[in-house]
Write an enzyme that holds these catalytic residues in place. Sequence first.
Site, PDB file in Angstrom:
ATOM      1  N   ASP A 442      -1.428  -5.724   6.521  1.00 42.54           N
ATOM      2  CA  ASP A 442      -1.338  -4.895   5.224  1.00 42.54           C
ATOM      3  C   ASP A 442      -2.740  -3.880   5.401  1.00 42.54           C
ATOM      4  OD1 ASP A 442      -0.223  -3.470   3.349  1.00 42.54           O
ATOM      5  OD2 ASP A 442      -0.209  -5.140   2.012  1.00 42.54           O
ATOM      6  N   GLU A 445      -5.648   1.616   6.454  1.00 45.25           N
ATOM      7  CA  GLU A 445      -5.483   3.206   6.146  1.00 45.25           C
ATOM      8  C   GLU A 445      -6.829   3.809   5.554  1.00 45.25           C
ATOM      9  OE1 GLU A 445      -1.891   1.217   5.363  1.00 45.25           O
ATOM     10  OE2 GLU A 445      -3.452   1.289   4.056  1.00 45.25           O
ATOM     11  N   ASP A 510       4.716   0.888   0.320  1.00 42.05           N
ATOM     12  CA  ASP A 510       5.101   0.619  -1.074  1.00 42.05           C
ATOM     13  C   ASP A 510       5.761   1.634  -1.578  1.00 42.05           C
ATOM     14  OD1 ASP A 510       3.220  -1.443  -0.730  1.00 42.05           O
ATOM     15  OD2 ASP A 510       1.569  -0.494  -1.352  1.00 42.05           O
TER      16      ASP A 510
END
Length: 762
Positions: A442, A445, A510
Amino acid sequence: MVRLRDGMWLTAENFRVEYAENVYEITPSEDQRALSLLCPTKNIKSRGDTLNQPTVTVDLRAEFDGVISVEATHWAGAQNKGPHFDLFPAGRPDAAADTVGTITRGPAGTTLASGALAVTVHPDPHTFDLRFHSAADPARQVTSLGHRSAGFAYTPAPSTPMQTGDMRDFAHYMFLQTNLAVGESVHGLGERFGAWNKVGQAVTLWNADGGTSSDQAYKNVPFWLSSKGYGVFIDTTGRVEMEVGSERCCRVQTTVRSQRLKMYIIYGPRPKDVLARYAVLTGRANRVPSWSFGLWLTTSFTTNYDEATVNSFLEGMRDRGAPVDVFHYDCFWMKAFAWTDFVFDSERFPDPQGQISRLKASGLCKKVCVWINPYIAQHGAAFAHAAARGYLLKRKNGDVWQWDLWQAGMGLVDITNPDAVAWYVGCLNGLFDKGVDALKTDFGERIPTQDVQWFDAAVDPDKMHNWYSFEYNRIVYEALQARFGPEQAVVFARSATAGCQRFPLQWGGDCESTPEALAESVRGGLSLGRWVAMGLLCSHSRLHGSNSYRVPWLVDEDDAGEQGCSRTLAKWAALKNRLMPYIMAQAEESVAGGIPLSLRAVALEFPEDPTAWYLDRQFMLGSQLLAAPVFEESGEVDFYLPRGRWTSFFTNEVKSGPGWFRERHDFGSLPLYVRENTVLVLGKRGVSGVGYDYAEDVEVCLYQTQPGAKAAVVSNEGEALGELVVDADGKVTGTLVLKGDFTISEAGRSIDGDAPVSIEVL
C-alpha cells in the site's frame, strides 16, 4: 497545470514561449538510424539572423520496428539526472534488421524509416513539419508535429536574455504538441477516474493519494493510446503536464520542467500491436499463480480483530458456499502508531506463526497476505534501528525527513541506499518465515520533493516522486520471488508508474461503495451487490472495507434467500471458479501480448468500431467475454454489443450487434455475453476454489463456431497442455488432452442445474 497560451493569439501571462520555426540543418547519424534537426526559433533569412538566436534540437531515432523516438532539447549542457525508466528490460530488439533505420531524401522531404513506421521532415527549411506515417503507405498519416508544436518556455518571462544567466528564479519548460485528427480519441495515462476518452481534459502525471473520485491518481503512467492506431510513451519519470485537446483542441500538448523532452511514437496499426511494442519498451507482466485468482477476504481497514474473529469469518464464508483462497490481514495486524514495524500486535496475535499455520492446515484458506507500506512510524520498533543506520530519507540538514501525516513522526525508507533495501528485505523475510505468502504494498505516493537528500545524491528529487513506486514494488516483488519462486510472487500494489506491470498485481485504490464509485473504478481499470458481480469478473477479487467487516451475512442480517448477499456472493464466486480454465488461458495470452486480462477495453478487441472507443461502462474479460456492470438500483443497464452474434452466458439467448440493448437484472446476473466463434472451456459445475485441474471433467462450450475456432487448454499453473480446434465438420479435435468425464455442448453451455436468474429484456 501548465498552460502556455491564452487562447489562440496570446501567450499565457508571465510566460515567454519560443517555438521551433525552421529546420535549418538536418544531420543524419553514421548508422543511418537517426536524424538531428537544428531548429532556430525564428525564420533564418540571412547569416545575421543566426546571432542571438535560440535553437531547439530535435533528434529522431529509429528505435525498433514500428517505434521512433523524438527528443527536443534546448540547452544540451543541462544535467539529465535520474532516475530513468528501466527500458528494454528483456533486451533491445535486433537493431540490425534491414527495415529499421533507413534514411531517404526525395521531393516530399527527408524520411527516416523504422520498420512499419516512418517520419518525414518537410523539404522547405522554413516549414517546421514532421509527419509520422506508415512506411508502407505514406498517405496513411499517424500523427504530426506541425507549425509551432515544439519549443520551450520560461516563467516568469525574462525581459532580456541577460537575465537567464542566473536561472535560479526561472522555471524552464520543454513541450511537444502532437496533432489530433478529427474524431480521434485518446486513452490511458495510467489509472484515471474521469471519462475514458481524455480529449478535452488537462491531466497531471504525479502520483497522489486522492481516492478514486478526483483528477488525482495513484498510478500515473506517461503513455497514451490513440484510436488512430498509435501510442505515445513519454520518457521521463518526473512530473508531466498534459493538455489533451484542451489548450489547443487539435493537439495533445506534453510539457515537462526540464531542458529536454523525449517521447516514443509507437505504431500499431491495431491497438494490441501498440501495447505489444509498449511492453517491449517497459516490460511484460510476469505470470501469477492460480491461487491468486481465487477469492480474497480482508479484515478491512480500521476494524478490531483477532484469531477468533478471523476464524469466524473464514468458517462463515465456507459454510455459505464462498470459500476463501487468500486471507488478508490489513493494517491493524500491527499496533496503532507503530506502522510499519513488521511486528504482529502481541495482544491480539500472540502466536502469529502458529495462527497462520492453523488457518492453512484447517483448509479455511490457502494463502495469507499482510499489509505493508514504506512509511516507518516513529513509535514502531523499526524506526530507531532504521534511523540510526541511515536507512530513512533525510532532510538537507541531515535530519531524518519526518511528518505527522498518516503516521506520527513518519519516516520513509530510502530506496536509493542498498543497505536500507537489504534491511527492508530482511524484514519481509521475517514475515515469510511466519507463513505470509503475499504482500499488499500500500501507499508509496506521498514521496516528498522539497528539503530532501537521498542517499544517492545524483538523483533528482522530483523524478524520485513517481519512480519510488517502481522501486518499492520491485523490491517487494523480487523478495517474494527469491523466497517462493519466480512465478509464485504476488504483490497487491496501489501506486505504480510505467514498468510496474512487471510486478503484478495492482488494485484500484480507495473507493466508496456507491454506484458512482463503481463507475469510477471501471473507468480507472480501463484507463490500468453489483460490486460483487463486477469484482468477481475481474482477474483478481477481494472483499475489503474501511471501518466495517466485509462478510456478506453482516450486510443483510444473513438473508438466506437467492437475492441475499451470501447466496449472491456464492453464485459469483462459483461462476469465477468455473471460468478459471478460460481465465488462466487468457492470462497466458495477456502476458505474451502485453495487454490487460480483465477490465480490457472493448476497443482493444474491436478497434474498427468507432463506438467502442467511447465505452467506459463495460469491459472485456479476456478476448471472448463482454461484461456490463449494473449501476442502477433498479437493475436496469444499457450496454453495447459490437458487430457479430453474442450469446448470453446465463440464458443462451443470442443477440446480433452492432447495437445498444437494455436489460433488467437481479443480483444474480448482469449482461455477460460470449463472442461468436468462441470455444469456451469451463470447469466442472460445483467445483470449489480455483486450484483444481483445468483439463479434468470440463465442459467445452461452442458458440456459433466456424472451422478453425480454437481454445487453449492449460494447467492450473498456466502451462500449455494442448489446443481444442473445431474442424471442417464442426467437431472438436484435440480432446486427448482432456481428462475424466468431459462434455461438449454445441449450442452454448448447458444451463441445466443453474440457480434461477431474472433477466428482463427492455
